[in-house]
Design a protein around this motif. Sequence first.
Motif, short mmCIF file in Angstrom:
data_model
loop_
_atom_site.label_atom_id
_atom_site.label_comp_id
_atom_site.label_asym_id
_atom_site.label_seq_id
_atom_site.Cartn_x
_atom_site.Cartn_y
_atom_site.Cartn_z
N LEU A 67 0.82 -1.21 0.00
CA LEU A 67 0.00 0.00 0.00
C LEU A 67 0.86 1.26 0.00
CD1 LEU A 67 -2.79 1.30 0.18
CD2 LEU A 67 -2.65 1.08 2.67
N SER A 68 1.98 1.24 0.72
CA SER A 68 2.87 2.42 0.73
C SER A 68 3.41 2.71 -0.66
CB SER A 68 4.02 2.18 1.72
OG SER A 68 3.53 1.94 3.03
N TRP A 69 3.84 1.65 -1.36
CA TRP A 69 4.34 1.86 -2.72
C TRP A 69 3.23 2.37 -3.66
CZ3 TRP A 69 9.26 2.04 -3.90
CH2 TRP A 69 10.20 1.36 -3.12
N VAL A 70 2.04 1.81 -3.52
CA VAL A 70 0.94 2.22 -4.41
C VAL A 70 0.58 3.68 -4.19
CG1 VAL A 70 -1.51 1.85 -4.90
CG2 VAL A 70 0.02 -0.12 -4.63
N VAL A 71 0.49 4.12 -2.93
CA VAL A 71 0.12 5.51 -2.64
C VAL A 71 1.20 6.48 -3.15
CG1 VAL A 71 -0.27 7.17 -0.77
CG2 VAL A 71 -1.33 4.91 -0.68
N ALA A 72 2.47 6.14 -2.89
CA ALA A 72 3.55 7.03 -3.33
C ALA A 72 3.61 7.13 -4.84
CB ALA A 72 4.88 6.54 -2.76
N TRP A 73 3.52 5.98 -5.53
CA TRP A 73 3.58 6.03 -7.00
C TRP A 73 2.33 6.68 -7.59
CZ3 TRP A 73 7.30 6.11 -10.13
CH2 TRP A 73 8.49 5.41 -9.91
N THR A 74 1.18 6.51 -6.97
CA THR A 74 -0.02 7.19 -7.48
C THR A 74 0.14 8.71 -7.41
OG1 THR A 74 -1.40 5.33 -6.76
CG2 THR A 74 -2.50 7.43 -7.17
N ALA A 75 0.63 9.21 -6.28
CA ALA A 75 0.86 10.65 -6.16
C ALA A 75 1.90 11.12 -7.17
CB ALA A 75 1.31 10.99 -4.74
N MET A 76 2.95 10.33 -7.39
CA MET A 76 3.99 10.72 -8.34
C MET A 76 3.44 10.78 -9.76
SD MET A 76 7.15 11.59 -8.45
CE MET A 76 8.47 11.79 -9.64
N VAL A 77 2.68 9.78 -10.14
CA VAL A 77 2.15 9.74 -11.51
C VAL A 77 1.15 10.87 -11.74
CG1 VAL A 77 0.72 8.37 -13.08
CG2 VAL A 77 2.56 7.27 -11.79
N ILE A 78 0.31 11.16 -10.74
CA ILE A 78 -0.67 12.26 -10.91
C ILE A 78 0.05 13.59 -11.04
CG2 ILE A 78 -2.49 13.54 -9.72
CD1 ILE A 78 -3.50 10.91 -8.59
N GLY A 79 1.07 13.82 -10.21
CA GLY A 79 1.80 15.08 -10.32
C GLY A 79 2.52 15.23 -11.65
N ILE A 80 3.16 14.15 -12.12
CA ILE A 80 3.84 14.20 -13.42
C ILE A 80 2.84 14.40 -14.54
CG2 ILE A 80 5.18 12.83 -15.05
CD1 ILE A 80 6.89 13.91 -12.85
N ALA A 81 1.69 13.72 -14.44
CA ALA A 81 0.67 13.86 -15.50
C ALA A 81 0.13 15.29 -15.56
CB ALA A 81 -0.46 12.86 -15.25
N ALA A 82 -0.11 15.91 -14.41
CA ALA A 82 -0.59 17.29 -14.41
C ALA A 82 0.44 18.23 -15.01
CB ALA A 82 -0.94 17.71 -12.98
N SER A 83 1.70 18.05 -14.62
CA SER A 83 2.75 18.91 -15.17
C SER A 83 2.92 18.69 -16.66
CB SER A 83 4.06 18.63 -14.45
OG SER A 83 5.12 19.39 -15.02
N LEU A 84 2.88 17.42 -17.09
CA LEU A 84 3.04 17.12 -18.51
C LEU A 84 1.89 17.69 -19.33
CD1 LEU A 84 4.69 15.57 -20.64
CD2 LEU A 84 3.33 13.55 -20.12
N ALA A 85 0.68 17.56 -18.82
CA ALA A 85 -0.48 18.08 -19.57
C ALA A 85 -0.41 19.60 -19.69
CB ALA A 85 -1.77 17.66 -18.86
N THR A 126 0.31 30.85 -7.86
CA THR A 126 0.45 29.85 -6.79
C THR A 126 -0.02 28.46 -7.19
OG1 THR A 126 -1.71 30.53 -5.93
CG2 THR A 126 0.26 31.58 -4.98
N LEU A 127 -0.89 28.35 -8.19
CA LEU A 127 -1.41 27.04 -8.57
C LEU A 127 -0.31 26.07 -9.02
CD1 LEU A 127 -3.92 25.30 -8.98
CD2 LEU A 127 -4.09 26.22 -11.33
N PRO A 128 0.70 26.49 -9.79
CA PRO A 128 1.75 25.53 -10.19
C PRO A 128 2.52 24.95 -9.01
CG PRO A 128 1.81 27.48 -11.59
CD PRO A 128 0.87 27.79 -10.47
N LEU A 129 2.56 25.68 -7.88
CA LEU A 129 3.30 25.15 -6.73
C LEU A 129 2.66 23.89 -6.17
CD1 LEU A 129 4.07 28.49 -4.85
CD2 LEU A 129 5.56 27.19 -6.37
N SER A 130 1.34 23.72 -6.37
CA SER A 130 0.69 22.50 -5.87
C SER A 130 1.18 21.27 -6.62
CB SER A 130 -0.83 22.64 -5.99
OG SER A 130 -1.20 22.80 -7.36
N ALA A 131 1.34 21.39 -7.93
CA ALA A 131 1.84 20.25 -8.71
C ALA A 131 3.31 19.97 -8.39
CB ALA A 131 1.66 20.52 -10.20
N ASP A 132 4.13 21.03 -8.33
CA ASP A 132 5.55 20.83 -8.00
C ASP A 132 5.73 20.27 -6.59
OD1 ASP A 132 6.10 21.80 -10.50
OD2 ASP A 132 6.55 23.84 -9.83
N GLY A 133 4.93 20.76 -5.64
CA GLY A 133 5.03 20.23 -4.28
C GLY A 133 4.61 18.78 -4.19
N LEU A 134 3.56 18.40 -4.93
CA LEU A 134 3.14 17.00 -4.94
C LEU A 134 4.23 16.10 -5.50
CD1 LEU A 134 0.95 14.84 -4.56
CD2 LEU A 134 0.09 15.43 -6.85
#
Length: 308
Positions: free
Chosen positions: A21-39, A119-127
């Motif tokens: 579960l720890s790996w799944v939560v961490a990778w889910t947050a990483m993928v969502i942050g990368i996807a938002a930045s990429l989009a 300030t909105l971009p800081l949420s993606a970078d912080g995630l």
Amino acid sequence: MVNVHVEKTSLPETPQRPTTLSWVVAWTAMVIGIAASLAANVAHATPTVAGRTIAGWAPVALLLVVEVLAHTPRPRFWVLAWARYLGTAIVAGVAATASYRHMRGLALQAGEDWLTASTLPLSADGLILVASVSLMALAYERRAAMAAEEAARPAPMPMPLAVSAMPQPDPVPLPPEAAVDPAREAAAAVPGDAGPVPLPEAAAAVPADADPVPLPAMPDPVPLPLPLPWKSDAPLPDALAAGLDRFPDETRRRFERAYRIALAADAAGHPLTGAELGAQCERGERWGRDRLSEVRTTVRGRVLSGVS
């Protein structure tokens, strides 16, 4: 009445493998942050293939760097370690700058006010930052748990000596058979109504002038192997030093200190117990027993194999 205060001491915790579960939560947050930045980067980039490819490269590079750091151990040489940290900082800085500028520009184009767009971009970078640090911590815990499991495995026992190498006693000679008396055979052949058959005397079984049977000489006892002499500044045996490089620096130094203390105590004729060795190394009794078993198994194998 005397009040006795007993202080409870807790044994150090053994590193455990991170849960799925720890790996799944961490990778889910990483993928969502990368996807938002990429989009955001691709949407705000120049509407050409080259422009969108360049804008989308920075988040992908950051994801690859995190993956490499999570699955490779830290280099042993400090120059390589600092080079890896420097490269990670460069990639993360470029990705954060590109993500911030593209997402801020896209927010302004969408009609957001200046404060929200800034300030909105800081949420993606912080995630992305939190997810990256979490993945690094999980990878470190996994390597520490694997090292602890490897150290807890019992050391292989040396092969026993061959039975043929032990001295064998000479066979015991049997006494010669007593001569058969014909008169006694005739007396034994009397019919049943002639009365009881006299039994042979015990003295007649062995001649009176027969020499006593000599007992075989007992072999000399095999001496037990003595511990080899040990100097505190001598290098550790290869069987003990092998595999210590995989541990973190603090764990490796603690293992080396325990091995040297146990070797010095055995060589001085004052062997330690598991509790005494564990107390000197700030560990528990079971940890001390495991280290003593590894040391004494290695020393016994060196003595039996003739290694000095």
